[in-house]
Design a protein around this motif. Sequence first.
Motif, PDB file in Angstrom:
ATOM      1  N   MET A 261     -48.549   9.713   4.916  1.00 41.74           N
ATOM      2  CA  MET A 261     -49.739   9.389   5.696  1.00 41.74           C
ATOM      3  C   MET A 261     -49.796   7.883   5.944  1.00 41.74           C
ATOM      4  SD  MET A 261     -52.776  11.898   4.296  1.00 41.74           S
ATOM      5  CE  MET A 261     -53.470  12.128   5.942  1.00 41.74           C
ATOM      6  N   GLN A 262     -50.487   7.503   7.013  1.00 45.93           N
ATOM      7  CA  GLN A 262     -50.639   6.109   7.397  1.00 45.93           C
ATOM      8  C   GLN A 262     -52.113   5.720   7.294  1.00 45.93           C
ATOM      9  OE1 GLN A 262     -48.272   3.792   8.467  1.00 45.93           O
ATOM     10  NE2 GLN A 262     -49.951   2.319   8.486  1.00 45.93           N
ATOM     11  N   GLN A 263     -52.395   4.623   6.616  1.00 46.87           N
ATOM     12  CA  GLN A 263     -53.767   4.145   6.551  1.00 46.87           C
ATOM     13  C   GLN A 263     -54.175   3.581   7.905  1.00 46.87           C
ATOM     14  OE1 GLN A 263     -54.641   1.876   3.057  1.00 46.87           O
ATOM     15  NE2 GLN A 263     -56.496   0.971   3.907  1.00 46.87           N
TER      16      GLN A 263
ATOM     17  N   THR B 144     -52.279  -1.715  -2.555  1.00 49.26           N
ATOM     18  CA  THR B 144     -51.421  -0.593  -2.210  1.00 49.26           C
ATOM     19  C   THR B 144     -52.215   0.358  -1.322  1.00 49.26           C
ATOM     20  OG1 THR B 144     -52.099   0.566  -4.228  1.00 49.26           O
ATOM     21  CG2 THR B 144     -50.067  -0.736  -4.331  1.00 49.26           C
ATOM     22  N   SER B 145     -51.513   1.146  -0.526  1.00 54.12           N
ATOM     23  CA  SER B 145     -52.187   2.071   0.373  1.00 54.12           C
ATOM     24  C   SER B 145     -52.944   3.124  -0.416  1.00 54.12           C
ATOM     25  CB  SER B 145     -51.149   2.742   1.285  1.00 54.12           C
ATOM     26  OG  SER B 145     -51.762   3.738   2.068  1.00 54.12           O
ATOM     27  N   VAL B 146     -54.105   3.482   0.083  1.00 55.60           N
ATOM     28  CA  VAL B 146     -54.893   4.535  -0.555  1.00 55.60           C
ATOM     29  C   VAL B 146     -54.437   5.904  -0.070  1.00 55.60           C
ATOM     30  CG1 VAL B 146     -56.890   3.031  -0.813  1.00 55.60           C
ATOM     31  CG2 VAL B 146     -56.675   4.443   1.237  1.00 55.60           C
ATOM     32  N   CYS B 147     -53.512   5.943   0.871  1.00 49.54           N
ATOM     33  CA  CYS B 147     -53.087   7.203   1.487  1.00 49.54           C
ATOM     34  C   CYS B 147     -51.906   7.824   0.745  1.00 49.54           C
ATOM     35  CB  CYS B 147     -52.704   6.970   2.942  1.00 49.54           C
ATOM     36  SG  CYS B 147     -54.050   6.319   3.958  1.00 49.54           S
TER      37      CYS B 147
ATOM     38  N   ILE C 155     -54.018   9.186   8.292  1.00 44.64           N
ATOM     39  CA  ILE C 155     -53.530  10.169   9.262  1.00 44.64           C
ATOM     40  C   ILE C 155     -52.120  10.575   8.890  1.00 44.64           C
ATOM     41  CG2 ILE C 155     -54.957   9.299  11.147  1.00 44.64           C
ATOM     42  CD1 ILE C 155     -52.443   7.848  12.227  1.00 44.64           C
ATOM     43  N   ASP C 156     -51.783  11.827   9.133  1.00 40.24           N
ATOM     44  CA  ASP C 156     -50.402  12.267   8.951  1.00 40.24           C
ATOM     45  C   ASP C 156     -49.507  11.524   9.933  1.00 40.24           C
ATOM     46  OD1 ASP C 156     -50.914  14.019   6.912  1.00 40.24           O
ATOM     47  OD2 ASP C 156     -50.571  15.851   8.060  1.00 40.24           O
ATOM     48  N   GLN C 157     -48.447  10.915   9.442  1.00 49.69           N
ATOM     49  CA  GLN C 157     -47.497  10.263  10.334  1.00 49.69           C
ATOM     50  C   GLN C 157     -46.700  11.280  11.131  1.00 49.69           C
ATOM     51  OE1 GLN C 157     -45.776   7.666   7.029  1.00 49.69           O
ATOM     52  NE2 GLN C 157     -45.608   6.332   8.806  1.00 49.69           N
ATOM     53  N   TYR C 158     -46.515  12.456  10.561  1.00 48.85           N
ATOM     54  CA  TYR C 158     -45.653  13.467  11.174  1.00 48.85           C
ATOM     55  C   TYR C 158     -46.420  14.772  11.385  1.00 48.85           C
ATOM     56  CZ  TYR C 158     -42.416  10.084   9.236  1.00 48.85           C
ATOM     57  OH  TYR C 158     -41.794   8.907   8.907  1.00 48.85           O
TER      58      TYR C 158
END
Length: 273
Positions: free
Chosen positions: A56-58, A49-52, A68-71
């Motif tokens: 946010m996008q890994q 699973t994503s650690v973010c 990183i923030d996607q938005y």
Amino acid sequence: MYVIRHTWWKVAFVLTGALVITALGIDAADTLRGEGGTLLSQVIRTKQTSVCPLGMQQIDTIPTLTCIDQYEASPSQDCTHQEPRSVLQSEQNVGTAGCHAESKESAIPWTYISLTQAQRACAQAGKRLPSAAEWYRLALGTNSAACIINAQGVAKTGTEACISAAGAYDTIGNVWEWVDAQVTNNTYNDRILPESGHVSSVDADGIAITTSDDVDSLYDGDYFWSKQDGVSGMIRGGFYGSEADAGLYALNASVAMQFTAQGVGFRCVKDVF
């Protein structure tokens, strides 16, 4: 009965081993061909699973960070002002318990915010502002023509086609984005920045090395702003009214750190180790 159970256990063990060996063989063959998405990696990936955090996008292509923030950042629900209209309202927000920067689709970006306020808003979310170099790399691949660069005001986050290769929306246009940088007497990273003008060459972080009075199609007509004296912050990408000046190489290194405007916002990044 013991013999039957024992026999079935051995059969199951052999079948499992065969599956793993087969997967490893396929992995090895695909690796030699330079192909990804192999059977074993898919089996393993389904358990990961994503650690973010949400929103946010890994990312694996920037060694200094993980998420990183996607938005573009917007105020969280605990903030006093959901759409700040002044630097004072942004100050009230960052001074409110529980208020922090949030990465959320279809939200109005948090604007009228200074560099230091943006740093605090990110920190209160357990994040930070990206450096100028990190911002450039998370914005790579964005199509400026698909972004909000010729509008009358700020739009909601998540412009569908304005997305980078890393999965960040609206890095170009909509609102300028603060980065964690300081420019002193027109010097950044021990290098004198060029005069204001259209970008005509850049360094490895997408920051102008030379500028020109003429539009350079190699850099999509992006514009660079600087000033000779004083201490400045740095904003990147352009805003909703930048038109052709906006883009991956558009950068303003002439703004005061306390500068705020309707067209200036930010996004956050996160280190996860």
